[in-house]
Design a protein around this motif. Structure first.
Motif, mmCIF file in Angstrom:
data_model
loop_
_atom_site.group_PDB
_atom_site.id
_atom_site.type_symbol
_atom_site.label_atom_id
_atom_site.label_comp_id
_atom_site.label_asym_id
_atom_site.label_seq_id
_atom_site.Cartn_x
_atom_site.Cartn_y
_atom_site.Cartn_z
ATOM 1 N N ARG A 13 0.859 -1.198 -0.118
ATOM 2 C CA ARG A 13 -0.001 0.078 -0.028
ATOM 3 C C ARG A 13 0.825 1.219 -0.093
ATOM 4 N NH1 ARG A 13 2.131 2.690 4.479
ATOM 5 N NH2 ARG A 13 1.194 1.870 6.358
ATOM 6 N N ALA A 15 0.193 5.117 1.517
ATOM 7 C CA ALA A 15 -0.760 5.683 2.290
ATOM 8 C C ALA A 15 -0.437 7.365 2.588
ATOM 9 C CB ALA A 15 -0.703 5.037 3.673
ATOM 10 N N PRO A 16 -0.405 8.167 1.700
ATOM 11 C CA PRO A 16 -0.052 9.655 1.988
ATOM 12 C C PRO A 16 -0.931 10.333 2.923
ATOM 13 C CG PRO A 16 -1.038 9.273 -0.276
ATOM 14 C CD PRO A 16 -1.044 8.103 0.380
ATOM 15 N N SER A 17 -0.667 11.430 3.341
ATOM 16 C CA SER A 17 -1.292 12.049 4.029
ATOM 17 C C SER A 17 -1.528 13.602 3.196
ATOM 18 C CB SER A 17 -0.862 12.729 5.392
ATOM 19 O OG SER A 17 -0.410 11.489 6.151
ATOM 20 N N GLU A 49 -4.512 9.115 4.304
ATOM 21 C CA GLU A 49 -4.422 9.349 5.582
ATOM 22 C C GLU A 49 -4.644 10.714 6.105
ATOM 23 O OE1 GLU A 49 -0.899 7.145 7.066
ATOM 24 O OE2 GLU A 49 -2.216 5.294 7.132
ATOM 25 N N TYR A 178 -2.518 8.596 14.747
ATOM 26 C CA TYR A 178 -2.208 7.873 13.586
ATOM 27 C C TYR A 178 -1.774 6.450 13.911
ATOM 28 C CZ TYR A 178 1.933 6.372 10.828
ATOM 29 O OH TYR A 178 2.756 5.349 9.890
ATOM 30 N N VAL A 182 -3.292 3.561 11.528
ATOM 31 C CA VAL A 182 -2.593 2.821 10.436
ATOM 32 C C VAL A 182 -2.499 1.292 10.849
ATOM 33 C CG1 VAL A 182 -0.343 3.195 11.724
ATOM 34 C CG2 VAL A 182 -0.374 2.991 9.221
ATOM 35 N N ARG A 196 7.764 2.258 3.223
ATOM 36 C CA ARG A 196 7.269 3.646 3.423
ATOM 37 C C ARG A 196 8.681 4.154 3.842
ATOM 38 N NH1 ARG A 196 3.934 2.696 9.074
ATOM 39 N NH2 ARG A 196 5.619 1.648 10.218
ATOM 40 N N LEU A 200 9.319 6.869 9.539
ATOM 41 C CA LEU A 200 8.242 6.277 10.445
ATOM 42 C C LEU A 200 8.916 4.879 11.005
ATOM 43 C CD1 LEU A 200 5.658 6.757 7.722
ATOM 44 C CD2 LEU A 200 5.482 7.745 10.096
ATOM 45 N N LYS A 237 7.052 17.795 3.133
ATOM 46 C CA LYS A 237 6.076 18.504 2.275
ATOM 47 C C LYS A 237 5.690 19.962 3.057
ATOM 48 C CE LYS A 237 3.136 14.889 3.324
ATOM 49 N NZ LYS A 237 2.516 13.663 3.158
HETATM 50 N N1 GLU Z 1 0.538 9.108 6.051
HETATM 51 C C1 GLU Z 1 2.092 8.944 6.450
HETATM 52 C C2 GLU Z 1 2.780 10.132 5.449
HETATM 53 O O1 GLU Z 1 2.119 10.496 4.433
HETATM 54 C C3 GLU Z 1 2.544 7.574 6.044
HETATM 55 C C4 GLU Z 1 2.052 6.524 6.683
HETATM 56 C C5 GLU Z 1 2.569 5.066 6.586
HETATM 57 O O2 GLU Z 1 3.049 4.891 5.458
HETATM 58 O O3 GLU Z 1 2.440 4.200 7.467
HETATM 59 O O4 GLU Z 1 3.636 10.361 6.022
#
Ligand code: GLU
Length: 297
Positions: A13, A15-17, A49, A178, A182, A196, A200, A237
């Motif tokens: 996956r 998962a952008p915020s 996200e 989060y 997640v 990712r 993280l 960002k």
């Molecule tokens: N939503 C997070 C972000 O954009 C990534 C979270 C993840 O990949 O677990 O930095």
């Protein structure tokens, strides 16, 4: 494009915020997770996200999706939005409460700012639910060392209690944290491997801890190097650094592959997007991804 003979049903996956436009670091996470999924003949899911609605920027989700489409990413299934999944998080919270591992925390940000090592000192550990004053919910960090093998960063280990402390799973403003969201989403979406950014890496033991408490399987982990600028600062960002422009996509995709330690041949420079993706999917090699990498200025 099946390029692998591996049999396991791989689900990856991205998962952008939606907190701003796509920057180089986001593209790195998208490309790395995409290629790993494609090469494993797996699915690649896309999840927005937006659990933290206070950080959401209007139009950023559409902007991210347009950029993804412009780069030719093809995701599987419907896009999942965390803001629509409160019920799932609520259920997981109830499960943790029933394990007697959740307590209300009334500490203010200011009180916690004075804690020298940043580790929650357990001030409200003896409080119990229900609690009428405004509060966050924390999960008790038991005396537990979490270990895992990251495919890029190697063996990792963290003593949850000593190095992290009881952590927030629902915030004072009632939004789910989060860390919980997640974990619930990855489990409910059947994600088998998480690729990712290394920003993280430090959260991963907390997430594995929650997986263990909730009886969820633990996926594999690959943390990609962070994009660091020439002066050694992380490109994020929120700082508006290095926004990705679809106009130069071929060059940028090649630059991303190079950043991820892949070695696109000279004759691919000047090729079209399809040819670059095709080469990348065939030749993707996660073992070539470096643990850290500076961007040339
Ligand atoms: N939503 C997070 C972000 O954009 C990534 C979270 C993840 O990949 O677990 O930095």
């Amino acid at each position: 494009m099946p390029h692998s003979t591996k049999q396991q049903a791989y689900i990856g996956r991205f998962a952008p915020s939606p907190t701003g436009p796509v920057h180089f670091g986001t593209l790195v996470a998208a490309v790395g997770s995409y290629l790993q999924a494609k090469q494993n003949n797996g699915q690649w899911l896309l999840r927005m996200e937006d659990v933290d609605i206070t950080r959401k920027v209007a139009g950023a989700d559409t902007d991210i999706l347009n950029t993804m489409e412009g780069f030719g990413f093809e995701w599987d299934g419907e896009i999942v939005y965390q803001s629509q999944r409160t019920d799932c998080y609520e259920e997981a919270l109830e499960a943790l409460i029933s394990l007697s591992l959740v307590f209300p925390c009334l500490c203010s940000r200011k009180q916690l700012a004075n804690v020298s090592d940043g580790i929650y000192p357990g001030t409200c550990r003896n409080r119990s639910l229900p609690e009428t004053s405004e509060h966050a919910l924390r999960v008790i960090a038991e005396d537990h060392v979490i270990k895992f093998d990251d495919a890029i960063m190697g063996r990792q280990s963290q003593d949850i209690k000593r190095q992290c402390g009881d952590f927030v799973i629902r915030r004072r403003d009632d939004l789910f944290a989060y860390q919980l969201a997640v974990v619930v989403d990855d489990a409910l979406q059947g994600v088998t491997e998480i690729v990712r950014g290394a920003d993280l890496l430090d959260c991963t033991p907390r997430q594995i801890y929650l997986q263990q408490l909730l009886d969820y399987p633990t996926p594999g982990y690959c943390h990609l190097p962070l994009a660091i600028d020439a002066s050694g600062n992380k490109i994020s960002k929120s700082e508006g650094g290095s926004t990705v422009d679809v106009k130069g996509r071929e060059k940028l995709l090649l630059r991303t592959l190079h950043f991820l330690g892949q070695q696109p041949p000279e004759d691919l420079y000047g090729s079209n997007l399809n040819d670059i993706w095709s080469w990348a999917i065939t030749h993707w090699e996660i073992t070539q991804v470096p643990q850290s990498k500076k961007l040339p200025s």
